[in-house]
Motif scaffolding. Sequence first.
Motif, PDB file in Angstrom:
ATOM      1  N   SER A   1       0.820  -1.211   0.000  1.00 26.63           N
ATOM      2  CA  SER A   1       0.000   0.000   0.000  1.00 26.63           C
ATOM      3  C   SER A   1       0.856   1.264   0.000  1.00 26.63           C
ATOM      4  O   SER A   1       0.339   2.371  -0.036  1.00 26.63           O
ATOM      5  CB  SER A   1      -0.936   0.015   1.215  1.00 26.63           C
ATOM      6  OG  SER A   1      -0.172   0.170   2.399  1.00 26.63           O
ATOM      7  N   GLY A   2       2.171   1.096   0.044  1.00 26.13           N
ATOM      8  CA  GLY A   2       3.067   2.245   0.061  1.00 26.13           C
ATOM      9  C   GLY A   2       3.410   2.721   1.459  1.00 26.13           C
ATOM     10  O   GLY A   2       4.164   3.663   1.617  1.00 26.13           O
ATOM     11  N   SER A   3       2.845   2.074   2.468  1.00 31.64           N
ATOM     12  CA  SER A   3       3.162   2.435   3.850  1.00 31.64           C
ATOM     13  C   SER A   3       4.514   1.854   4.247  1.00 31.64           C
ATOM     14  O   SER A   3       4.954   0.850   3.707  1.00 31.64           O
ATOM     15  CB  SER A   3       2.099   1.900   4.810  1.00 31.64           C
ATOM     16  OG  SER A   3       0.862   2.510   4.559  1.00 31.64           O
TER      17      SER A   3
ATOM     18  N   VAL B   1       5.597   1.027  14.168  1.00 32.92           N
ATOM     19  CA  VAL B   1       5.052   2.276  13.651  1.00 32.92           C
ATOM     20  C   VAL B   1       4.843   2.128  12.143  1.00 32.92           C
ATOM     21  O   VAL B   1       5.762   1.745  11.420  1.00 32.92           O
ATOM     22  CB  VAL B   1       6.000   3.460  13.922  1.00 32.92           C
ATOM     23  CG1 VAL B   1       5.402   4.762  13.406  1.00 32.92           C
ATOM     24  CG2 VAL B   1       6.322   3.564  15.402  1.00 32.92           C
ATOM     25  N   VAL B   2       3.632   2.443  11.683  1.00 34.37           N
ATOM     26  CA  VAL B   2       3.327   2.450  10.261  1.00 34.37           C
ATOM     27  C   VAL B   2       3.157   3.905   9.859  1.00 34.37           C
ATOM     28  O   VAL B   2       2.403   4.651  10.492  1.00 34.37           O
ATOM     29  CB  VAL B   2       2.045   1.647   9.942  1.00 34.37           C
ATOM     30  CG1 VAL B   2       1.727   1.696   8.451  1.00 34.37           C
ATOM     31  CG2 VAL B   2       2.191   0.205  10.415  1.00 34.37           C
ATOM     32  N   SER B   3       3.873   4.309   8.803  1.00 36.92           N
ATOM     33  CA  SER B   3       3.834   5.704   8.364  1.00 36.92           C
ATOM     34  C   SER B   3       3.834   5.777   6.846  1.00 36.92           C
ATOM     35  O   SER B   3       4.151   4.801   6.159  1.00 36.92           O
ATOM     36  CB  SER B   3       5.027   6.478   8.938  1.00 36.92           C
ATOM     37  OG  SER B   3       6.236   5.852   8.558  1.00 36.92           O
ATOM     38  N   ALA B   4       3.508   6.954   6.336  1.00 38.34           N
ATOM     39  CA  ALA B   4       3.449   7.165   4.894  1.00 38.34           C
ATOM     40  C   ALA B   4       4.837   7.171   4.269  1.00 38.34           C
ATOM     41  O   ALA B   4       4.994   6.842   3.100  1.00 38.34           O
ATOM     42  CB  ALA B   4       2.735   8.481   4.597  1.00 38.34           C
TER      43      ALA B   4
ATOM     44  N   GLY C   1       2.604  11.935   9.262  1.00 37.81           N
ATOM     45  CA  GLY C   1       2.624  10.762   8.400  1.00 37.81           C
ATOM     46  C   GLY C   1       2.364   9.442   9.086  1.00 37.81           C
ATOM     47  O   GLY C   1       2.186   8.422   8.422  1.00 37.81           O
ATOM     48  N   VAL C   2       2.314   9.428  10.416  1.00 38.24           N
ATOM     49  CA  VAL C   2       2.101   8.174  11.144  1.00 38.24           C
ATOM     50  C   VAL C   2       0.629   7.784  11.073  1.00 38.24           C
ATOM     51  O   VAL C   2      -0.251   8.575  11.382  1.00 38.24           O
ATOM     52  CB  VAL C   2       2.558   8.292  12.616  1.00 38.24           C
ATOM     53  CG1 VAL C   2       2.147   7.065  13.416  1.00 38.24           C
ATOM     54  CG2 VAL C   2       4.062   8.504  12.678  1.00 38.24           C
TER      55      VAL C   2
END
Length: 79
Positions: free
Chosen positions: A8-10, A53-56, A38-39
Amino acid sequence: MTAQTDTSGSVTAVYKVTGMSCGHCEGSVSAELSGLAGVSSVTAVAASGEVTVVSAAPLDEEAVRAAVDEAGFELVGRV
């Protein structure tokens, strides 16, 4: 380990944080890290000391360190 990008680009990164011992600790760390630009999600586990941590986009480690410090804990580094 470096941050990993999923389909998904994350970007997902796992950090080691010392000092967490309960759900309140997990919530404090999660709240501070969620405030970073972005998180999209944070999962803190006191038992293992790991914070996912998942971020853009990849996060600046000093920004992560500052957020963890603000919560009252110490960032050891990436897992």
